[in-house]
Design a protein around this motif. Structure first.
Motif, PDB file in Angstrom:
ATOM      1  N   CYS A 113       0.823  -1.218   0.000  1.00  0.00           N
ATOM      2  CA  CYS A 113       0.000   0.000   0.000  1.00  0.00           C
ATOM      3  C   CYS A 113       0.852   1.259   0.000  1.00  0.00           C
ATOM      4  O   CYS A 113       0.430   2.300  -0.504  1.00  0.00           O
ATOM      5  N   LEU A 114       2.043   1.175   0.566  1.00  0.00           N
ATOM      6  CA  LEU A 114       2.881   2.357   0.749  1.00  0.00           C
ATOM      7  C   LEU A 114       4.007   2.463  -0.282  1.00  0.00           C
ATOM      8  O   LEU A 114       4.657   3.497  -0.379  1.00  0.00           O
ATOM      9  N   ARG A 115       4.211   1.395  -1.040  1.00  0.00           N
ATOM     10  CA  ARG A 115       5.306   1.360  -2.011  1.00  0.00           C
ATOM     11  C   ARG A 115       5.103   2.402  -3.107  1.00  0.00           C
ATOM     12  O   ARG A 115       4.011   2.599  -3.600  1.00  0.00           O
ATOM     13  N   LEU A 174       5.188   5.644  -3.010  1.00  0.00           N
ATOM     14  CA  LEU A 174       4.682   6.964  -2.651  1.00  0.00           C
ATOM     15  C   LEU A 174       5.837   7.924  -2.394  1.00  0.00           C
ATOM     16  O   LEU A 174       6.859   7.540  -1.833  1.00  0.00           O
ATOM     17  N   GLY A 175       5.653   9.153  -2.788  1.00  0.00           N
ATOM     18  CA  GLY A 175       6.622  10.192  -2.442  1.00  0.00           C
ATOM     19  C   GLY A 175       6.539  10.476  -0.957  1.00  0.00           C
ATOM     20  O   GLY A 175       5.585  10.054  -0.283  1.00  0.00           O
ATOM     21  N   LYS A 222       5.835  13.118   0.847  1.00  0.00           N
ATOM     22  CA  LYS A 222       4.652  13.840   1.330  1.00  0.00           C
ATOM     23  C   LYS A 222       3.430  12.934   1.339  1.00  0.00           C
ATOM     24  O   LYS A 222       2.664  12.929   2.312  1.00  0.00           O
ATOM     25  N   ASP A 223       3.230  12.168   0.274  1.00  0.00           N
ATOM     26  CA  ASP A 223       2.100  11.242   0.221  1.00  0.00           C
ATOM     27  C   ASP A 223       2.260  10.123   1.238  1.00  0.00           C
ATOM     28  O   ASP A 223       1.285   9.672   1.845  1.00  0.00           O
ATOM     29  N   LEU A 224       3.484   9.663   1.436  1.00  0.00           N
ATOM     30  CA  LEU A 224       3.751   8.607   2.412  1.00  0.00           C
ATOM     31  C   LEU A 224       3.391   9.064   3.821  1.00  0.00           C
ATOM     32  O   LEU A 224       2.701   8.357   4.555  1.00  0.00           O
ATOM     33  N   THR A 260      -0.428   9.444   4.107  1.00  0.00           N
ATOM     34  CA  THR A 260      -1.088   8.137   4.171  1.00  0.00           C
ATOM     35  C   THR A 260      -0.882   7.488   5.534  1.00  0.00           C
ATOM     36  O   THR A 260      -1.833   6.971   6.128  1.00  0.00           O
ATOM     37  N   CYS A 261       0.331   7.544   6.048  1.00  0.00           N
ATOM     38  CA  CYS A 261       0.610   6.966   7.370  1.00  0.00           C
ATOM     39  C   CYS A 261      -0.153   7.701   8.468  1.00  0.00           C
ATOM     40  O   CYS A 261      -0.614   7.079   9.426  1.00  0.00           O
TER      41      CYS A 261
END
Length: 61
Positions: free
Chosen positions: A31-33, A35-36, A38-40, A43-44
């Protein structure tokens, strides 16, 4: 001095998040792979663990 400390803390936090992802279960990692940063972080920040399922490695991560 305060700015340098804040910048260093930010970099440390980003490294810690990435290290957690490396050791996370495949479902969470997928799901996290890709992502930049900021997006990471966004999302977290939205992830909410199920308090009844804390023994699950994905929930604990």
């Amino acid at each position: 001095m305060a700015r340098r400390s804040a910048v260093n803390q930010r970099a440390d936090t980003q490294r810690q998040i990435k290290a957690l992802i490396v050791t996370a279960p495949d479902t969470l990692r997928s799901c996290l792979r890709g992502l930049g940063i900021k997006d990471l972080i966004a999302t977290c920040a939205r992830l909410r663990p199920d308090q009844a399922d804390v023994a699950n490695p994905a929930t604990a991560t």
